[in-house]
Design a protein around this motif. Structure first.
Motif, mmCIF file in Angstrom:
data_model
loop_
_atom_site.group_PDB
_atom_site.id
_atom_site.type_symbol
_atom_site.label_atom_id
_atom_site.label_comp_id
_atom_site.label_asym_id
_atom_site.label_seq_id
_atom_site.Cartn_x
_atom_site.Cartn_y
_atom_site.Cartn_z
ATOM 1 N N ALA B 195 0.882 -1.177 0.000
ATOM 2 C CA ALA B 195 0.000 0.000 0.000
ATOM 3 C C ALA B 195 0.907 1.211 0.000
ATOM 4 O O ALA B 195 1.793 1.324 0.856
ATOM 5 C CB ALA B 195 -0.899 0.013 1.235
ATOM 6 N N SER B 196 0.751 2.058 -0.965
ATOM 7 C CA SER B 196 1.604 3.237 -0.971
ATOM 8 C C SER B 196 0.857 4.444 -1.504
ATOM 9 O O SER B 196 0.033 4.347 -2.412
ATOM 10 C CB SER B 196 2.881 2.988 -1.783
ATOM 11 O OG SER B 196 2.571 2.838 -3.142
ATOM 12 N N SER B 197 1.130 5.557 -0.878
ATOM 13 C CA SER B 197 0.543 6.824 -1.279
ATOM 14 C C SER B 197 1.685 7.826 -1.252
ATOM 15 O O SER B 197 2.034 8.367 -0.212
ATOM 16 C CB SER B 197 -0.569 7.219 -0.302
ATOM 17 O OG SER B 197 -1.218 8.376 -0.752
ATOM 18 N N ILE B 198 2.324 7.999 -2.378
ATOM 19 C CA ILE B 198 3.574 8.753 -2.432
ATOM 20 C C ILE B 198 3.441 10.008 -3.289
ATOM 21 O O ILE B 198 3.795 11.100 -2.874
ATOM 22 C CB ILE B 198 4.712 7.871 -3.006
ATOM 23 C CG1 ILE B 198 4.880 6.601 -2.184
ATOM 24 C CG2 ILE B 198 6.012 8.659 -3.081
ATOM 25 C CD1 ILE B 198 5.340 6.826 -0.777
ATOM 26 N N ALA B 199 2.924 9.826 -4.488
ATOM 27 C CA ALA B 199 2.957 10.923 -5.468
ATOM 28 C C ALA B 199 1.735 11.817 -5.322
ATOM 29 O O ALA B 199 0.971 12.017 -6.260
ATOM 30 C CB ALA B 199 3.047 10.351 -6.874
ATOM 31 N N ASN B 200 1.514 12.319 -4.116
ATOM 32 C CA ASN B 200 0.370 13.201 -3.897
ATOM 33 C C ASN B 200 0.775 14.645 -4.144
ATOM 34 O O ASN B 200 1.891 15.052 -3.823
ATOM 35 C CB ASN B 200 -0.133 13.050 -2.465
ATOM 36 C CG ASN B 200 -0.585 11.638 -2.181
ATOM 37 O OD1 ASN B 200 -1.381 11.082 -2.934
ATOM 38 N ND2 ASN B 200 -0.064 11.036 -1.130
ATOM 39 N N THR B 201 -0.149 15.394 -4.709
ATOM 40 C CA THR B 201 0.086 16.829 -4.833
ATOM 41 C C THR B 201 -1.223 17.532 -4.484
ATOM 42 O O THR B 201 -2.236 16.897 -4.227
ATOM 43 C CB THR B 201 0.511 17.243 -6.258
ATOM 44 O OG1 THR B 201 -0.552 16.898 -7.153
ATOM 45 C CG2 THR B 201 1.786 16.555 -6.679
ATOM 46 N N GLY B 202 -1.173 18.824 -4.543
ATOM 47 C CA GLY B 202 -2.385 19.576 -4.275
ATOM 48 C C GLY B 202 -2.215 20.496 -3.092
ATOM 49 O O GLY B 202 -1.255 20.392 -2.320
ATOM 50 N N THR B 203 -3.147 21.407 -2.956
ATOM 51 C CA THR B 203 -3.065 22.409 -1.906
ATOM 52 C C THR B 203 -4.468 22.765 -1.428
ATOM 53 O O THR B 203 -5.464 22.506 -2.106
ATOM 54 C CB THR B 203 -2.420 23.715 -2.429
ATOM 55 O OG1 THR B 203 -3.130 24.143 -3.583
ATOM 56 C CG2 THR B 203 -0.956 23.505 -2.784
#
Lengths: 193, 459
Positions: B195-203
């Motif tokens: 399970a991976s959540s790495i490439a998140n972006t946003g503001t």
């Protein structure tokens, strides 16, 4: 090769390590009772319209009273009902119409019963320059908070003040009314509840 | 009497990961070949006691200790949480790593008794987790946005990964001459859970608005990828994990070079590899933007119940769309954390009969000092550690190693390990953060390693 003599030497070392190592002076149970107090601020209702679009009826005649309403289902959401301890509403009204008016803001519950109401008086503009009126409405204490927490509709009613010079508002009237509002929610979130 | 090769020593796993700088570069330990396939060979053959040959566990939090958060004092818990959050930044993380060797063995394939060509192999299970501290989200949760008008809350701080896998491996170690050893290890990864959540972006930002006091600007681009998790229920036995079926490949490389009889350099790279997740994949994606300025109810038609409701419905729909979760089963690839080890070592002090009369290995030195560098690639950056150590053969069958390790988080990590030998069985035990051993709550990390091996050496 390790013999018994060596083992005798090592054993106390490990016993020492095992016995002295521990976790102390900590109380993990306190995590059950976490209280935080964030303060949220959000824009609420706004509008900006020329006087001749809402103080005038279909026949082009002056309407002494204009009204609009909006449903807002956030005040009676579980999150605010459980955690809100104080709310401050801030209104800013800018008037460039040469007529004063009174804005009544009603907070209604789902049965359309008034839970809370207040009015803001706005003076007439001179030379069609903006007259700014600020109003702050605080919801604090059980009665006011309960009123807010049962609200699901805000009704805005603008009532024209008497005309000082006898002039009436019609299609050609210059000026507009602008309203801005925001709410500041003071929260007390407790995990134990 | 047969001389037995001796095991291990100590290991300080220092903070937060698979750092095993004690095992690294210790030819007495068969497990050192898993860190550097180009290490020195000192046994003819060995096998690890199944399930017991290498057990490793490590937990750490880079920024604070359990004591900071849970001290049994009069300070309200909420205040401690706030203090801790103020201390932490987006580079702080919680890490945990666990390994257990199920099988391992190795043997020299030379018929002349030399150890110029050596094969080793095995199977181990590993779980690795890292969760970065999402500073902005924590601040938003604790403080709210009211005192943060204009502050941009970044979602790229949301980074976490968890993997559990089986690793089948086989290595070849070549002794070229007295100076140079090199080796390579091939690995097949079998992913149990990922399970991976790495490439998140946003503001998220609340800024001065034009039409109303504020514009609340949401820009969300978040993704959680999983494999082997879908359909897993808490009542499933461990066997359910084996149905994952996602494979990967990797390689370890290493070498050892003797500069002089007493001075050695060595280096290795571990887990240059990937896993392709194509089976039992479920990904969750949120990718939406929305700017909220408030509710604008003013229309020419005066209020009716319908219009009042409609204003709100539109807002509600917009927020629903903002957080709308999409699911996909698209395949994805993860890369294993690459580990780099390097060391400069110096051995000194030959055998003294008062201490030991049975030294007969080539070096025969009783003492060793050295400096070791460890690096590991992590989702956010490369983490480094520097260790100095002192190694001592106390008896031929008992060896100790003490380490002092620094990294960007801790400057006071002392570790100690020992290796003992009873007949052909070697046992090693290592612990670190000894300064905080009396109260582990005050340690930022803690780790332990131990293992049993059966070792055979003709010499």
């Amino acid at each position: 090769m390790l013999n018994y003599r060596h083992l005798k030497l090592i054993k106390p070392l490990f016993l020492l390590l095992l016995t002295v190592s521990c976790v102390k002076d900590v109380d993990f149970d306190q995590a059950r009772n976490l209280t935080i107090n964030p303060v949220l601020e959000a824009s609420i209702v706004y509008f900006n319209a020329p006087a001749n679009t809402f103080f005038v009826n279909d026949d082009g005649e002056e309407l002494p009273e204009a009204q609009d309403a909006t449903v807002i289902k956030v005040f009676n959401s579980d999150f605010l009902v459980d955690n809100l301890i104080r709310a401050v509403f801030t209104f800013k009204i800018a008037n460039s119409v040469k007529r004063g008016f009174q804005t009544r803001i009603d907070f209604l519950n789902t049965e359309d019963e008034v839970q809370h109401t207040f009015t803001v008086n706005t003076a007439a503009s001179i030379n069609n320059e903006d007259v700014i009126t600020d109003h702050i409405e605080v919801f604090e204490g059980d009665e006011a908070l309960t009123a807010l927490k049962t609200t699901n509709k805000m009704v805005f009613t603008a009532i024209l003040s008497p005309s000082p010079d006898g002039s009436v508002i019609n299609q050609n009237t210059i000026g507009r009314v602008e309203l801005k509002s925001k709410a500041t929610f003071f929260l007390n979130i407790n995990t134990d509840e | 009497m047969r001389k037995l090769s001796l095991l291990l020593l100590l290991i300080t796993c220092f903070s937060f990961s698979q750092n095993k700088q004690v095992l690294y570069g210790l030819p007495e330990s068969p497990q050192s070949l898993l860190i550097n396939p180009g290490g020195k060979i000192e046994n003819d053959w060995y096998f690890g006691i199944p399930f017991l040959s290498h057990i490793h566990a490590n937990v750490g939090f880079s920024g604070v200790t359990a004591f900071d958060l849970f001290a049994d004092d009069a300070v309200p818990f909420g205040e401690k949480v706030t203090n801790v959050i103020n201390q932490l930044d987006e580079n702080d993380f919680f890490g945990a790593n666990q390994q257990i060797e199920l099988l391992s063995g190795g043997f020299a394939i030379d018929k002349n008794g030399e150890k110029e060509n050596y094969l080793s192999f095995g199977l181990y299970q590993e779980t690795d987790a890292i969760v970065y501290f999402p500073e902005d989200l924590a601040d938003l949760g604790i403080e709210g946005n009211a005192n943060n008008i204009g502050r941009v809350f970044n979602l790229n701080q949301v980074k976490a990964s968890l993997e559990s896998l089986l690793v089948f491996h086989a290595g070849y170690t070549k002794k070229v001459n007295k100076q140079l050893n090199y080796g390579v290890r091939g690995k097949v990864y079998y992913s149990l859970i990922n399970a991976s959540s790495i490439a998140n972006t946003g503001t998220f930002v609340t800024r001065e608005g034009r039409n109303n006091f504020y514009d609340h600007v949401f820009d969300l681009d978040l993704e959680l990828r999983t494999s082997g998790v879908k359909g897993l229920s808490p009542t499933d036995g461990p066997g359910a994990l084996l149905k994952g079926g996602n494979f990967g490949l990797g390689v370890d490389l290493g070498l050892t070079y003797a500069l002089t009889k007493q001075t050695t350099i060595d280096a290795s790279l571990q887990d240059i590899g990937f896993i392709r997740h194509s089976k039992d994949v479920e990904n969750y994606i949120i990718n939406n933007q929305y700017t909220f300025s408030g509710i604008n109810p003013l229309f020419p038609d005066v209020s009716t119940a319908e219009t009042a409701e409609a204003y709100w419905d539109e807002i509600e729909d917009n927020f629903d769309e903002l957080i709308e979760l999409r699911k996909t089963d698209n395949s994805y690839t993860t890369f294993r954390p690459v580990k780099f080890n390097a060391a400069l070592r110096y051995a000194f002090g030959t055998g003294n009969s008062n201490v030991c009369d049975c030294l007969n290995n080539n070096e025969g030195y009783l003492n060793g000092i050295g400096v070791q560098l460890y690096s590991i690639s992590r989702p956010k950056n490369v983490q480094n550690a520097l260790t100095v150590y002192y190694y001592r053969k106390l008896f031929e069958a008992l060896r100790l190693k003490g380490t002092y390790t620094i990294d960007s988080y801790s400057f006071r990590n002392l570790g100690l390990g020992m290796s003992a030998h009873i007949k052909n069985i070697n046992f090693y035990l290592v612990a670190d953060n000894l300064l905080d051993f009396q109260n582990l709550a005050k340690a930022k990390s803690a780790s332990v390693q131990l293992g049993f091996n059966y070792i055979y050496n003709q010499k």
